[in-house]
Design a protein around this motif. Structure first.
Motif, mmCIF file in Angstrom:
data_model
loop_
_atom_site.group_PDB
_atom_site.id
_atom_site.type_symbol
_atom_site.label_atom_id
_atom_site.label_comp_id
_atom_site.label_asym_id
_atom_site.label_seq_id
_atom_site.Cartn_x
_atom_site.Cartn_y
_atom_site.Cartn_z
ATOM 1 N N ALA A 641 -8.258 -15.089 1.065
ATOM 2 C CA ALA A 641 -8.584 -16.430 0.576
ATOM 3 C C ALA A 641 -9.281 -16.385 -0.774
ATOM 4 C CB ALA A 641 -9.468 -17.161 1.593
ATOM 5 N N MET A 642 -10.035 -15.309 -1.014
ATOM 6 C CA MET A 642 -10.780 -15.177 -2.267
ATOM 7 C C MET A 642 -10.157 -14.137 -3.196
ATOM 8 S SD MET A 642 -13.341 -17.149 -2.887
ATOM 9 C CE MET A 642 -14.114 -18.512 -2.025
ATOM 10 N N ASP A 643 -8.873 -13.968 -3.116
ATOM 11 C CA ASP A 643 -8.180 -12.956 -3.931
ATOM 12 C C ASP A 643 -8.582 -13.056 -5.396
ATOM 13 O OD1 ASP A 643 -6.231 -10.946 -4.529
ATOM 14 O OD2 ASP A 643 -4.936 -12.546 -5.296
ATOM 15 N N GLY A 644 -8.999 -11.911 -5.951
ATOM 16 C CA GLY A 644 -9.382 -11.861 -7.349
ATOM 17 C C GLY A 644 -10.801 -12.279 -7.628
ATOM 18 N N LEU A 645 -11.539 -12.691 -6.598
ATOM 19 C CA LEU A 645 -12.920 -13.126 -6.766
ATOM 20 C C LEU A 645 -13.843 -12.252 -5.911
ATOM 21 C CD1 LEU A 645 -12.443 -17.008 -6.604
ATOM 22 C CD2 LEU A 645 -12.713 -15.580 -8.643
ATOM 23 N N PRO A 646 -15.100 -12.095 -6.308
ATOM 24 C CA PRO A 646 -16.012 -11.234 -5.558
ATOM 25 C C PRO A 646 -16.365 -11.814 -4.182
ATOM 26 C CG PRO A 646 -17.178 -12.383 -7.299
ATOM 27 C CD PRO A 646 -15.728 -12.655 -7.518
ATOM 28 N N VAL A 647 -16.499 -10.928 -3.224
ATOM 29 C CA VAL A 647 -16.912 -11.307 -1.871
ATOM 30 C C VAL A 647 -18.066 -10.385 -1.483
ATOM 31 C CG1 VAL A 647 -16.273 -11.433 0.565
ATOM 32 C CG2 VAL A 647 -14.637 -12.143 -1.207
ATOM 33 N N VAL A 648 -19.275 -10.933 -1.424
ATOM 34 C CA VAL A 648 -20.468 -10.142 -1.099
ATOM 35 C C VAL A 648 -20.704 -10.222 0.404
ATOM 36 C CG1 VAL A 648 -22.946 -9.864 -1.437
ATOM 37 C CG2 VAL A 648 -21.490 -10.550 -3.353
ATOM 38 N N VAL A 649 -20.619 -9.073 1.061
ATOM 39 C CA VAL A 649 -20.804 -8.991 2.505
ATOM 40 C C VAL A 649 -22.202 -8.456 2.784
ATOM 41 C CG1 VAL A 649 -20.021 -7.908 4.642
ATOM 42 C CG2 VAL A 649 -18.346 -8.672 2.931
ATOM 43 N N ARG A 650 -23.014 -9.272 3.409
ATOM 44 C CA ARG A 650 -24.362 -8.816 3.775
ATOM 45 C C ARG A 650 -24.322 -8.172 5.150
ATOM 46 N NH1 ARG A 650 -28.969 -13.202 4.656
ATOM 47 N NH2 ARG A 650 -27.854 -13.431 6.644
ATOM 48 N N LEU A 651 -24.849 -6.982 5.258
ATOM 49 C CA LEU A 651 -24.946 -6.307 6.546
ATOM 50 C C LEU A 651 -25.942 -7.042 7.437
ATOM 51 C CD1 LEU A 651 -24.863 -2.636 5.217
ATOM 52 C CD2 LEU A 651 -22.965 -4.003 6.105
ATOM 53 N N LEU A 652 -25.936 -6.731 8.731
ATOM 54 C CA LEU A 652 -26.698 -7.499 9.715
ATOM 55 C C LEU A 652 -28.145 -7.712 9.294
ATOM 56 C CD1 LEU A 652 -25.411 -6.064 13.103
ATOM 57 C CD2 LEU A 652 -24.836 -8.236 12.033
ATOM 58 N N ASP A 653 -28.575 -8.979 9.325
ATOM 59 C CA ASP A 653 -29.906 -9.323 8.829
ATOM 60 C C ASP A 653 -30.818 -9.995 9.862
ATOM 61 O OD1 ASP A 653 -31.905 -9.658 6.733
ATOM 62 O OD2 ASP A 653 -31.402 -11.781 6.789
ATOM 63 N N PRO A 654 -30.315 -10.675 10.892
ATOM 64 C CA PRO A 654 -31.205 -11.496 11.715
ATOM 65 C C PRO A 654 -32.102 -10.656 12.610
ATOM 66 C CG PRO A 654 -29.058 -11.460 12.706
ATOM 67 C CD PRO A 654 -28.929 -10.742 11.393
ATOM 68 N N PRO A 655 -33.188 -11.253 13.113
ATOM 69 C CA PRO A 655 -34.036 -10.545 14.072
ATOM 70 C C PRO A 655 -33.221 -10.084 15.278
ATOM 71 C CG PRO A 655 -35.092 -12.563 13.335
ATOM 72 C CD PRO A 655 -33.695 -12.597 12.800
ATOM 73 N N LEU A 656 -33.575 -8.912 15.800
ATOM 74 C CA LEU A 656 -32.800 -8.304 16.877
ATOM 75 C C LEU A 656 -32.742 -9.194 18.110
ATOM 76 C CD1 LEU A 656 -31.275 -5.844 17.936
ATOM 77 C CD2 LEU A 656 -33.468 -4.857 18.607
ATOM 78 N N HIS A 657 -33.813 -9.933 18.378
ATOM 79 C CA HIS A 657 -33.844 -10.721 19.617
ATOM 80 C C HIS A 657 -32.749 -11.781 19.671
ATOM 81 C CE1 HIS A 657 -35.829 -13.714 17.075
ATOM 82 N NE2 HIS A 657 -35.682 -14.589 18.059
ATOM 83 N N GLU A 658 -32.180 -12.143 18.511
ATOM 84 C CA GLU A 658 -31.113 -13.133 18.533
ATOM 85 C C GLU A 658 -29.839 -12.594 19.178
ATOM 86 O OE1 GLU A 658 -30.395 -14.946 14.775
ATOM 87 O OE2 GLU A 658 -32.482 -15.574 14.483
ATOM 88 N N PHE A 659 -29.737 -11.261 19.288
ATOM 89 C CA PHE A 659 -28.558 -10.659 19.905
ATOM 90 C C PHE A 659 -28.829 -10.141 21.320
ATOM 91 C CE2 PHE A 659 -27.374 -10.251 15.402
ATOM 92 C CZ PHE A 659 -26.104 -10.797 15.457
ATOM 93 N N LEU A 660 -30.066 -10.238 21.761
ATOM 94 C CA LEU A 660 -30.418 -9.700 23.075
ATOM 95 C C LEU A 660 -30.781 -10.829 24.026
ATOM 96 C CD1 LEU A 660 -32.635 -6.630 22.071
ATOM 97 C CD2 LEU A 660 -30.168 -6.716 22.462
ATOM 98 N N PRO A 661 -30.612 -10.598 25.330
ATOM 99 C CA PRO A 661 -31.008 -11.620 26.298
ATOM 100 C C PRO A 661 -32.522 -11.793 26.309
ATOM 101 C CG PRO A 661 -30.372 -9.606 27.418
ATOM 102 C CD PRO A 661 -30.011 -9.411 25.989
ATOM 103 N N ASP A 662 -32.967 -12.958 26.758
ATOM 104 C CA ASP A 662 -34.396 -13.234 26.868
ATOM 105 C C ASP A 662 -34.933 -12.489 28.084
ATOM 106 O OD1 ASP A 662 -36.926 -14.319 27.405
ATOM 107 O OD2 ASP A 662 -36.372 -16.226 26.503
#
Length: 922
Positions: A641-662
């Protein structure tokens, strides 16, 4: 040189607005132009400021006023407060910036009992007593402080006694009776009466206008408009001219162009046998300005000529107040007129086309807030319809659907083709699927930069947050208002994100023709009419969503000014996007790349458990393989979709608890099973134990960003391999993919060095495995911690680009959680004046902004030519964009719906920095 306390109209000019106020400066300018302005003078803002400091008029002011009145007497041939043709004056406020209706005016000053009786014997008695009742009412309210309700009551009683509907229908006897009632009420309410000394009336009226600068409504208006409290108001004293002398007199308000539509034709209202207050207070029905041509043709011709003179002189829309006295035209005021957002664009484009202003001036006469209001859909609310509840307008737009109370239900109902509105007490990362599925989101808690607000704006969803009158009960599947109304699951509701209102039922939605008409290519995603993106053809012709002729005019104007903004911009605009449809829509709207692809957004919903398995299970190779396969598909679509334009991919950033059960929820589940005697699955206790091991007291400052990637480098490997594979595959097809990798939450150069080395090793190995000689993606760093900003020179030695994550940079600089602060104390800070604005909405220039400046300077000193971007929420805020552009960044990256807003603002910023302002021509 001593600052003057009083300036006659004939001695001033429009450049003296700081001293004379807008009204006084413009009256002086009209006098210089030879327009028919009544004689007068202006008491300056310097006198007001001294009065506000000391509580008294400057000592020399009374003598100056007496001298100026004597000069008025000579120029008019009349005597103040005396004679058969007396000089009476109006006393009006006039601040530097227009504050319509916020301060005070007293008309007919100088009229007394004896003078009224004398004049009534020699002139039309109805006219005399009409002027006197106006003076008594205005003086009573403004100077003596009598409540307006007192006059309303007296007036109603007299009108009833004379069997008429308005004061305009009272005869002389009725008006005289009204004056008597007013006078008795004044004494009863205030203990004072109208002074019978004209000079006492004048000086006390001047004091009252000075004091009105600090009235509650004036303070509130200034706070809302950002006008400093220290400016003070000027006071204009002007010879009275009368629109209430009979059928050949009247008053009006008009504009050189239509302020609602921008149409290039004079527009206004006129009222026969009336003074100016009658035109604006709605007490009588006005007629269109064009009717003046029939009523007073000479005055009408002169007025149109003067409007043309003023517009050419001010090179802008002019707002004029005028009076016709016995067929003679008088110009009482002019100012640059306020206008609707649509009219602002139309006028700016038209005036540039006419050569009245330059293209640069046209660009700075509009702004991103006006454009944003044109991009969002809105409801056609039936007259008399009241909202169920109101909250904060977190994400503009209009959305109607059935109420749901959890994410899963929202997804399921949307999959069945139903439009839904998600109600939550507050949202979290787990609600993302529901937010994406919903037409609109409503939360009981949270502010303008809460999770719900930020995510909703990012995805173009309508959102209202901070609805304090709402209790959301997920278990009962309902929301209750404090007034006792209930919204149950399945009920139809309408959410107005522009006004911050929630209505019962499904209101009709009017999509934005501007938003639909902006894309510059055919590569657009399916439009969402409820979020203001319904497609509209060129100038609104020949489409299923037919725009009006005026819609086409507005659209042409917006396109023209956006095109000029693109030409003038020194800063590019990118988009924050994770899906191909978002990317395509943003590219069509003018985005020049992706400044932020958040890999965590690609792992929410059903994919969330894959990260959980990687973290909690050391043997989760299949989960890693699945993450990589999903990422590969996503990156292929995004890079295509962005052919010819830069695409900046940020590696995982959120706090870990957002991916783990409570862990609390898991513990409750174990306890419930044990209490009922049910079998506890073997995996459940171990899952609980593992989750507790990873639990953090402050996840926002814990294992996240580069720290998580250091502990779990396999997550880096999966995304980097997928990104390199996707780029290689597309390059083989002849496309030009331009991926870049960004490392988040770096605080020290050693972290960046380790992460960069690992990323490049994986990228190069992947290329070798694929038999490709493509270079590894560029590696940059996200500046979202104060230490990163302060050590930017160290980081620039390794990073090929910086991108400022201003959301987290604001949180860590202020030491406050965005969501918690908005839910608890930030609103109180704003309303009490502790903070002029929410730092999560508009960038804090003194603190966070200074860190940005430091990082820019140090980063570029270490690596000249270092590319700098901004991808926080502030990258879509007009005021923040202007500041960031001045810092020297190369691009801003915002949510897809705000791309046109950012395009406009980066162009405006360049022009403003070169010294062209919207007021240069005024």
């Amino acid at each position: 040189m001593t600052t003057p306390l009083l300036v006659p109209f004939s001695h001033g000019e429009r450049g003296m607005a700081d001293l004379l106020g807008g009204k006084g400066a413009n009256l002086a300018e009209m006098t210089r132009l030879g327009l028919p302005v009544p004689h007068g003078f202006t008491i300056t803002t310097e006198a007001c400021r001294e009065y506000l400091r000391t509580g008294h008029r400057p000592e020399e002011l009374d003598g100056l006023v007496r001298g100026a009145v004597v000069a008025l007497e000579r120029s008019t041939g009349r005597t103040f407060g005396e004679g058969d043709q007396p000089l009476l004056v109006s006393v009006r406020s006039g601040a530097r910036f227009s504050m319509p209706g916020m301060m005070e005016t007293v008309l007919d000053v100088g009229l007394t009992d004896a003078l009224a009786e004398r004049l009534a014997q020699r002139q039309d008695p109805r006219f005399v007593w009409d002027c006197y009742r106006r003076l008594v009412e205005m003086y009573g309210r403004t100077v003596l402080g009598a409540p307006a309700t007192v006059f309303d009551t007296m007036r109603s009683e007299v009108l009833a006694a004379h069997d008429v509907a308005s004061a305009a229908e009272l005869d002389a006897t009725g008006l005289r009776a009204l004056v008597r009632r007013y006078r008795r009420a004044l004494v009863a309410e205030t203990g004072e009466d109208l002074p019978q000394d004209p000079w006492a009336q004048l000086t006390s009226s001047i004091d009252a206008v000075f004091s009105s600068w600090n009235s509650p409504r004036a303070r509130l208006y200034r706070s809302h408009e950002g006008i400093p409290d220290t400016l003070g108001t000027a006071v204009t004293v002007m010879q009275m001219v009368y629109g209430n002398t009979g059928p050949h007199s009247g008053s009006g308000v008009c504009f050189s162009r239509n302020p609602a539509t921008g149409d290039a034709a004079p527009y206004g209202d006129y009222l026969t046998d009336a003074q100016g207050e009658d035109v604006v207070n709605g007490s009588r029905a006005t007629v269109p300005l064009a009717r003046l041509a029939d009523l007073e043709p000479t005055a009408h011709r002169e007025l149109l000529s003067h409007l043309s003179t003023l517009e050419k002189h001010y090179r802008d829309l002019c707002d004029v107040e005028f009076t016709v006295e016995d067929s003679r035209l008088w110009m009482l005021q002019t100012r640059v007129g306020k206008r609707s957002p649509a009219a602002a664009f139309v006028m700016a484009a038209d005036m540039a086309e006419e050569g009245l202003i330059t293209e640069d001036e046209a660009l700075v006469r509009v702004d991103g807030n006006q454009l944003e209001s044109l991009l969002h859909a809105r409801f056609d609310v039936p007259e008399g319809t009241s909202p169920l509840v109101t909250g904060l307008p977190a994400s503009p737009g209009a959305g109607a659907g059935t109420a749901v109370f959890d994410s899963a239900t929202a997804v399921a109902r949307r999959a069945a083709g139903e439009d839904v509105v998600l109600f939550r007490t507050e949202t979290s990362a787990e609600d993302l699927p529901g937010i994406l599925a919903a037409i609109a989101v409503v939360t009981a808690r949270g502010g303008l930069a809460s999770h719900a607000a930020v995510v909703a704006r990012g995805f173009g969803r309508t959102c209202v947050t901070g609805v304090s009158d709402l209790v959301v009960d997920e278990d009962a599947r309902e929301a209750r208002t404090t007034s006792g109304q209930v919204v149950r699951e399945g009920d139809l509701v309408s959410v107005d994100g522009t006004a911050g209102a929630v209505y019962a039922g499904a209101l009709a939605v009017r999509p934005s023709p501007v938003a639909g008409g902006l894309p510059t290519s055919d590569t657009t995603s399916p439009a969402l009419s409820t979020t203001g993106t319904a497609p509209v053809g060129d100038e609104g012709a020949g489409t299923t969503s037919q725009a009006t002729t005026h819609d086409g005019v507005v659209l042409r104007a917006v396109r023209r000014l956006l095109a000029h903004a693109d030409q003038r911009a020194a800063v590019k605009v990118r988009v924050n996007a994770e899906t191909a449809p978002e990317a395509a829509e943003a590219r069509a709207a003018g985005a020049t790349g992706i400044g932020l692809c958040r890999t965590e957004h690609m792992l929410l919903g059903e994919r969330r458990e894959l990260v959980e398995r990687v973290v909690l299970d050391s043997h989760a190779d299949d989960a890693l393989a699945r993450i990589e396969a999903l990422a590969l598909d996503d990156f292929v679509d995004l890079l295509r979709a962005m052919d010819g334009l830069p695409v900046v991919v940020r590696l995982l950033d959120p706090p870990l608890h957002e991916f783990l059960p409570d862990p609390t929820d898991l513990a409750v589940e174990v306890a419930r099973l044990e209490a009922t005697g049910a079998v506890v699955p073997d995996a459940l206790p171990s899952r609980l134990e593992a989750t507790r091991r990873w639990a953090e007291a402050n996840p926002m400052l814990g294992l996240r960003g580069v720290r998580l990637l250091t502990v779990h480098p396999e997550l880096v490997d999966a995304h980097v391999r997928a990104l390199v594979t996707a780029a290689t595959r597309l390059a083989a097809e002849g496309l030009d993919p331009r991926p870049e990798v960004m490392v988040p939450l770096v605080s020290d150069v050693a972290e960046l060095a380790a992460a960069r080395e690992h990323i490049l090793e994986v990228a190069e190995q992947t290329s070798r495995d694929l038999g490709s000689d493509r270079p590894a993606p560029r590696v940059g760093v996200m500046i979202e911690l104060p230490r990163a900003a302060l050590t930017a020179d160290d980081l620039a030695g390794l990073a090929e680009f910086f991108s400022f994550g201003t959301n987290d940079l604001t949180q860590t600089t202020w030491g406050m959680s965005r969501d918690d602060a908005q839910a608890s104390f930030l609103t109180s800070y704003a309303t009490s004046g502790l903070l002029p604005e929410d730092p999560f909405v508009t960038l804090d220039q003194r603190g966070v902004g200074e860190l940005v400046r430091i990082a820019v300077d140090r980063g570029r000193a270490a690596r000249p030519g270092l590319e700098l971007g901004v991808c926080g929420e502030h990258a879509g805020d007009p005021a923040s964009i202007r500041f960031l552009t001045g810092c020297g960044v190369d691009y801003v990256s915002c949510s897809p719906p705000r791309v046109p807003v950012a395009r406009l603002e980066v162009g405006r910023a360049t022009v403003l920095q070169e010294g062209v302002s919207a007021s240069d021509s005024r």
